[in-house]
Design an enzyme around this catalytic site. Structure first.
Site, PDB file in Angstrom:
ATOM      1  N   TYR A  52     -43.026 -16.764 -22.319  1.00  0.00           N
ATOM      2  CA  TYR A  52     -41.675 -16.600 -22.893  1.00  0.00           C
ATOM      3  C   TYR A  52     -41.660 -16.938 -24.389  1.00  0.00           C
ATOM      4  CZ  TYR A  52     -40.057 -15.504 -18.290  1.00  0.00           C
ATOM      5  OH  TYR A  52     -39.895 -14.867 -17.083  1.00  0.00           O
ATOM      6  N   GLN A  85     -29.754  -6.077 -17.568  1.00  0.00           N
ATOM      7  CA  GLN A  85     -30.874  -6.781 -16.929  1.00  0.00           C
ATOM      8  C   GLN A  85     -31.735  -7.424 -18.019  1.00  0.00           C
ATOM      9  OE1 GLN A  85     -32.593  -4.242 -13.466  1.00  0.00           O
ATOM     10  NE2 GLN A  85     -31.630  -2.799 -14.882  1.00  0.00           N
ATOM     11  N   ASN A  86     -31.472  -7.073 -19.252  1.00  0.00           N
ATOM     12  CA  ASN A  86     -32.316  -7.548 -20.355  1.00  0.00           C
ATOM     13  C   ASN A  86     -31.970  -8.984 -20.747  1.00  0.00           C
ATOM     14  OD1 ASN A  86     -33.283  -4.955 -20.287  1.00  0.00           O
ATOM     15  ND2 ASN A  86     -32.081  -4.250 -22.050  1.00  0.00           N
ATOM     16  N   VAL A  87     -32.973  -9.676 -21.198  1.00  0.00           N
ATOM     17  CA  VAL A  87     -32.771 -11.077 -21.607  1.00  0.00           C
ATOM     18  C   VAL A  87     -32.752 -11.189 -23.135  1.00  0.00           C
ATOM     19  CG1 VAL A  87     -33.754 -12.010 -19.477  1.00  0.00           C
ATOM     20  CG2 VAL A  87     -35.275 -11.571 -21.428  1.00  0.00           C
ATOM     21  N   HIS A 103     -30.007 -11.246 -15.658  1.00  0.00           N
ATOM     22  CA  HIS A 103     -31.303 -11.924 -15.486  1.00  0.00           C
ATOM     23  C   HIS A 103     -31.533 -13.036 -16.496  1.00  0.00           C
ATOM     24  CE1 HIS A 103     -32.854  -8.068 -13.306  1.00  0.00           C
ATOM     25  NE2 HIS A 103     -32.016  -8.795 -12.581  1.00  0.00           N
ATOM     26  N   GLY A 168     -31.971   3.235 -19.386  1.00  0.00           N
ATOM     27  CA  GLY A 168     -33.265   2.581 -19.562  1.00  0.00           C
ATOM     28  C   GLY A 168     -33.649   1.603 -18.487  1.00  0.00           C
TER      29      GLY A 168
HETATM   30  N1  APR Z   1     -35.110   4.997 -23.857  1.00  0.00           N
HETATM   31  C1  APR Z   1     -34.580   4.889 -22.608  1.00  0.00           C
HETATM   32  N2  APR Z   1     -35.299   4.527 -21.502  1.00  0.00           N
HETATM   33  C2  APR Z   1     -36.607   4.270 -21.699  1.00  0.00           C
HETATM   34  C3  APR Z   1     -37.231   4.354 -22.966  1.00  0.00           C
HETATM   35  C4  APR Z   1     -36.419   4.724 -24.074  1.00  0.00           C
HETATM   36  N3  APR Z   1     -36.925   4.839 -25.312  1.00  0.00           N
HETATM   37  N4  APR Z   1     -38.546   4.029 -22.806  1.00  0.00           N
HETATM   38  C5  APR Z   1     -38.729   3.761 -21.493  1.00  0.00           C
HETATM   39  N5  APR Z   1     -37.570   3.908 -20.828  1.00  0.00           N
HETATM   40  C6  APR Z   1     -37.291   3.731 -19.401  1.00  0.00           C
HETATM   41  C7  APR Z   1     -38.475   3.964 -18.477  1.00  0.00           C
HETATM   42  O1  APR Z   1     -38.605   5.336 -18.164  1.00  0.00           O
HETATM   43  C8  APR Z   1     -38.074   3.142 -17.254  1.00  0.00           C
HETATM   44  O2  APR Z   1     -37.292   3.901 -16.341  1.00  0.00           O
HETATM   45  O3  APR Z   1     -36.934   2.387 -19.198  1.00  0.00           O
HETATM   46  C9  APR Z   1     -37.205   2.029 -17.856  1.00  0.00           C
HETATM   47  C10 APR Z   1     -37.896   0.683 -17.874  1.00  0.00           C
HETATM   48  O4  APR Z   1     -38.087   0.286 -16.534  1.00  0.00           O
HETATM   49  P1  APR Z   1     -38.655  -1.186 -16.267  1.00  0.00           P
HETATM   50  O5  APR Z   1     -39.810  -1.425 -17.184  1.00  0.00           O
HETATM   51  O6  APR Z   1     -38.825  -1.309 -14.792  1.00  0.00           O
HETATM   52  O7  APR Z   1     -37.479  -2.140 -16.773  1.00  0.00           O
HETATM   53  P2  APR Z   1     -36.158  -2.548 -15.987  1.00  0.00           P
HETATM   54  O8  APR Z   1     -35.676  -1.419 -15.121  1.00  0.00           O
HETATM   55  O9  APR Z   1     -35.214  -3.092 -16.985  1.00  0.00           O
HETATM   56  O10 APR Z   1     -36.680  -3.745 -15.043  1.00  0.00           O
HETATM   57  C11 APR Z   1     -35.694  -4.406 -14.300  1.00  0.00           C
HETATM   58  O11 APR Z   1     -37.368  -5.954 -13.549  1.00  0.00           O
HETATM   59  O12 APR Z   1     -39.184  -7.187 -14.034  1.00  0.00           O
HETATM   60  C12 APR Z   1     -37.840  -7.258 -13.817  1.00  0.00           C
HETATM   61  O13 APR Z   1     -36.365  -8.873 -14.657  1.00  0.00           O
HETATM   62  C13 APR Z   1     -37.122  -7.772 -15.036  1.00  0.00           C
HETATM   63  O14 APR Z   1     -34.971  -7.110 -15.868  1.00  0.00           O
HETATM   64  C14 APR Z   1     -36.233  -6.624 -15.431  1.00  0.00           C
HETATM   65  C15 APR Z   1     -36.089  -5.846 -14.143  1.00  0.00           C
END
Ligand code: APR
Length: 226
Positions: A52, A85-87, A103, A168
């Site tokens: 972190y 969901q973003n921190v 989160h 996203g």
């Molecule tokens: N613009 C929009 N979306 C995007 C971009 C972009 N430039 N680049 C990537 N993405 C999309 C990807 O296609 C994917 O669907 O963002 C998404 C990211 O997915 P994850 O990496 O799984 O992130 P997230 O969905 O926020 O994860 C949820 O999982 O690990 C836990 O706590 C953590 O909050 C997180 C949760």
């Protein structure tokens, strides 16, 4: 119009922050349970704190992008709530005023003894950094296996929304991913993601593109309907 916006790591990708599950994502280099679970923190607190610390240092180097800014701008026309969901604090820095962090928040820490004892924290957090009652501080982040205290609030906000935008997120982590089930039948859903995990329907518009171009397009579509 009441608009609920559910965001995930993808909205911060163009600010330079790694997502979790894209190639070269955060979970590629780490075992989730080692760096983002209470068990991992108990087993190896230094590893978790350093994970972190790296993300906190990087966050302080980047800024909100056009997608964050467009969502903040939308508040001039509509009643907007961001459920993220973003921190990171990029929605805050972009100027959004109603934000629910499902989160937790990277720039806050809390006591390992009294979880209501939360404070702002922008530097590295190390073993020996203690709360006022002399208990170790930990990141104010919801780790895997921990409760998501704000989920009930988020469900109510989605159920009350005239329109829902989802930006996203891979929709793989519950309960956040389940929020889409609470949209009312009359609510339009706008889904922005270059690799969308859901398909268009009569009430779901999918924009298979990045947030910085997809979010303004979705806002334009919402404004043309309202
Ligand atoms: N613009 C929009 N979306 C995007 C971009 C972009 N430039 N680049 C990537 N993405 C999309 C990807 O296609 C994917 O669907 O963002 C998404 C990211 O997915 P994850 O990496 O799984 O992130 P997230 O969905 O926020 O994860 C949820 O999982 O690990 C836990 O706590 C953590 O909050 C997180 C949760």
């Amino acid at each position: 119009m009441k608009i609920a916006v559910l965001t995930g790591a993808g909205i911060s990708a163009e600010s330079g922050l790694k997502t979790f599950r894209d190639s070269n994502g955060l979970w590629e280099g780490h075992d989730v349970m080692e760096v983002a679970s209470p068990e991992g923190f108990a087993r190896n607190p230094e590893l978790v704190l350093e994970f972190y610390n790296q993300r906190r240092r990087q966050l302080l180097e980047v800024g909100p992008n056009a997608a964050h800014l467009a969502l903040a701008e939308m508040e001039k026309e509509h009643e907007v709530v961001i459920i993220t969901q973003n921190v990171d604090d990029l929605h805050e820095r972009a100027g959004s005023s109603r934000i629910v962090h499902l989160h937790g928040e990277l720039l806050k820490v809390r006591s390992t003894f009294d979880e209501t004892l939360v404070m702002d924290w922008k530097e590295d957090l190390n073993l020996g950094d203690m709360c006022e009652n002399n208990h170790q501080l930990r990141p104010h982040i919801v780790w895997f296996g921990e409760a998501v205290p704000m989920i009930e609030v988020a469900v109510e906000l989605v159920a009350a929304a005239d329109c829902v935008m989802i930006v996203g997120t891979s929709m793989q982590v519950y309960p956040a991913a389940g929020l889409i089930q609470y949209t009312t039948p009359g609510a339009q859903v706008h889904f922005i993601d270059p690799n969308p995990s859901i398909s268009s329907s009569h009430r779901i518009s999918v924009y298979a593109e990045k947030a910085t171009t997809g979010v303004p397009k979705a806002i334009q579509a919402i404004n043309s309907f309202s």
